[in-house]
Design a protein around this motif. Sequence first.
Motif, mmCIF file in Angstrom:
data_model
loop_
_atom_site.group_PDB
_atom_site.id
_atom_site.type_symbol
_atom_site.label_atom_id
_atom_site.label_comp_id
_atom_site.label_asym_id
_atom_site.label_seq_id
_atom_site.Cartn_x
_atom_site.Cartn_y
_atom_site.Cartn_z
ATOM 1 N N PRO A 9 0.813 -1.224 0.000
ATOM 2 C CA PRO A 9 0.000 0.000 0.000
ATOM 3 C C PRO A 9 0.843 1.270 0.000
ATOM 4 O O PRO A 9 0.399 2.308 -0.469
ATOM 5 C CB PRO A 9 -0.789 -0.109 1.314
ATOM 6 N N GLU A 43 8.292 -0.327 12.424
ATOM 7 C CA GLU A 43 7.075 -0.773 13.112
ATOM 8 C C GLU A 43 7.019 -2.297 13.149
ATOM 9 O O GLU A 43 6.728 -2.900 14.176
ATOM 10 C CB GLU A 43 5.870 -0.222 12.346
ATOM 11 N N ARG B 31 -3.532 -0.581 13.340
ATOM 12 C CA ARG B 31 -3.379 -0.554 11.893
ATOM 13 C C ARG B 31 -1.940 -0.257 11.497
ATOM 14 O O ARG B 31 -1.262 0.524 12.170
ATOM 15 C CB ARG B 31 -4.291 0.519 11.278
ATOM 16 N N THR B 32 -1.522 -0.859 10.409
ATOM 17 C CA THR B 32 -0.172 -0.581 9.907
ATOM 18 C C THR B 32 -0.197 0.736 9.132
ATOM 19 O O THR B 32 -1.261 1.262 8.795
ATOM 20 C CB THR B 32 0.292 -1.691 8.942
ATOM 21 N N ARG B 33 0.985 1.219 8.796
ATOM 22 C CA ARG B 33 1.068 2.445 7.992
ATOM 23 C C ARG B 33 0.402 2.249 6.635
ATOM 24 O O ARG B 33 -0.219 3.144 6.092
ATOM 25 C CB ARG B 33 2.527 2.847 7.794
ATOM 26 N N GLY B 34 0.546 1.030 6.108
ATOM 27 C CA GLY B 34 -0.068 0.723 4.820
ATOM 28 C C GLY B 34 -1.588 0.816 4.901
ATOM 29 O O GLY B 34 -2.246 1.346 3.996
ATOM 30 N N ARG B 37 -2.524 4.414 5.021
ATOM 31 C CA ARG B 37 -2.362 5.019 3.702
ATOM 32 C C ARG B 37 -3.559 4.676 2.805
ATOM 33 O O ARG B 37 -4.112 5.525 2.117
ATOM 34 C CB ARG B 37 -1.047 4.523 3.087
ATOM 35 N N ASP B 236 6.826 12.674 12.653
ATOM 36 C CA ASP B 236 5.597 11.909 12.454
ATOM 37 C C ASP B 236 4.693 11.876 13.687
ATOM 38 O O ASP B 236 3.479 11.880 13.563
ATOM 39 C CB ASP B 236 5.960 10.471 12.083
#
Lengths: 81, 621
Positions: A9, A43, B31-34, B37, B236
């Motif tokens: 993503p 992460e 949630r992941t960064r992906g 996004r 961030d």
Amino acid sequence: MNIDDLLGPILQAERPLQLDDSVENLASWDSIKQVDVILAVEEALGSGLTTSEIDHLRSIRDIVELFRTHGIKIAVCEPEQ
Amino acid sequence: MPNIRDIVSLLASEESWRGFPQIRHYLREKRTRGDVRALAEIPCRSEVLGRSDFSTRCCRVALAASRSTENLRDAIAVQCLDRGMFCQQYHAPFGQLGQELRNADSGLHRFQPDVIVLSPHPASYLPENAVLNEKSASELIDALWIDLTILRDWFRGPVLVQNFLAPEARPSGILDCKQDLGICDFVRYVNYSLSGRIKALPGVLVLDAAHFSSFAAVPWSTLHKGQYLAGFGTPDQLAVHLGGDIAGVCAALKGFTRKCLVLDLDNTLWGGIVGEDGVGGIKIGGSFPGNVYIGLQQQIKALLNRGILLGLNSKNNEEDVRRVFETRKEMILDWGDFACKRINWKDKVSNLKEIAQEMNIGLDSMVILDDNPVEREWIETCCPEAYVLPESDPLEMLRFLSVSSLFDSLSITAEDRSRQNSYSAMEARRRLRSEKTDLGEFLRSLQLTVEIGASKPAQLGRIAQLTQKTNQFNLTTRRYSEERLEQLRRSGDWEVFYCSCHDRFADEGIIGVALVRKQGREWVIDTFLLSCRVLGRGVEQAFLSWLCAFAERKGVQRIIGEFVRSAKNGLTESFYLENGFKTLTNDNGCLRFSLQLPGRQDCWPGWITPCENSVGEEAVR
């Protein structure tokens, strides 16, 4: 863990990410995406990366290798023959 | 748990906006960064962009900065989605702040933003090796002020100016404090001076990065990786907080701010259960945990003083609850602070819907605090539009209320401060209504007086706020900033009218707005709105009647009224028809009506007395 789940993503490649994909050959992988990539890797690893480690993260291969050194296996799609 | 595909599918459906509550659920999971996004990109998806009413839910935000702001993009987008709206963004090219402001053909100008964020960096305004003292601080502020003035010349919407972060490095170490102005004092001084000057500039607000940095435990405010890798101006960890404030301003501008806080009682406003522990046994005040409930009540009182409505929804015996308010002197909140109360053993969802109906607000204007996860789950299932805080701990509730920008507005007016009185008066009117069997007799007994006239500069803040917050009786839902209204008022091509009213129970202040575009002998009503607090008493008819009469006196031949359908203004669709207008055009949810003024039938309600100020032309000129 799968590299596409982690970075797909973010890098928005139109196909699954491959080992040879890098800052040089993946158009969407610019300096801003590089920050996202590094933060996503941090992460996933649960720890921060050093400047030296960040400096060496230029390709999917580098990222897979980094995970390996942390004892984590991450799957990458095999390129079509 | 919803996934992105489901959310997009729901948001693409023309019938509703049910996808937005799902976003809140999606974000509750780790949630992941992906993931974030993918969520942030929803406003760019063609399925969503294709909705005919997309623009009614969209705010356009432009960021111009000395450094890159790209790492704020996702945070702003997600925070807007969490508030039920989309955000389209423009990030000016790296280091191009000055050029973007000055060049009328720049991307910033062409983007036509609703909100602009300026994120300057001291290095862009001070020469390298500048001595840090009051003089250089003033020079920095003056240089920034020039940019701000240039921006204000062409942009009238809200502007957020991000303040400065103190660098970690102190050139003199512990002796920094002994310098003329050490680096830390210098940044504090600049920030203080900046906010002091901004106070006097309407429509300009401080985006307080320094404040967020101090409480959000940001480890490296300036020495962060993003700065060195991609030139990001802020780390961030700050992005989510800055994004929250930016989204809060967008929501306030576009009418998506929350207006009402509905509270449970046991283990929410006090510790323990009054029905079991007794009035004297509940924990409020004193030491832990009673002091946490005091803190929470103080924060709720502060929201009340900002004009946020309070409601009670509790399974209890009302008599027990009343005795708590009457006898426990530690209570910060008073019985009369609550505009609407449902204290009974009925289902909380039914109660909540009744509260919304009684207050004349939507469920999407409500925030719910309830310690019971089962009740919360039930409310969320049945009323997904309501914002239910997923916390049982009163300290978490206190923290949420202390920092949340869900209730943010762009100004606090006298009407906000007296809103609770207005709702108490509404309650008194309701009692009177139940006593009077004849509607006409009831309306006459209110002794309703309205004042209508051309707006004065001091009223524009409240008028702008009404355009930003009113959703139900708002025929076009067009939002205006105070500065834009001032511009229209001065232009000569527009009229900005206000309507205020009072009856024997309360002075409601300004509750109605009409914006009129003058086109020779034809006037177009661009905006016509009325606060939901006064609906059903004929004020809207009186306002329109006055407007027509005023236009007729000015020689206007025809008035055009517009109606633009939104998710909430259905009740106004036939307003013009009911008041003698004829349908002119019907174009995909946008209706136009016309009324020939000579020979029109007056629709001023007989039970309303016009205030002297609004009768003669002198009063409006």
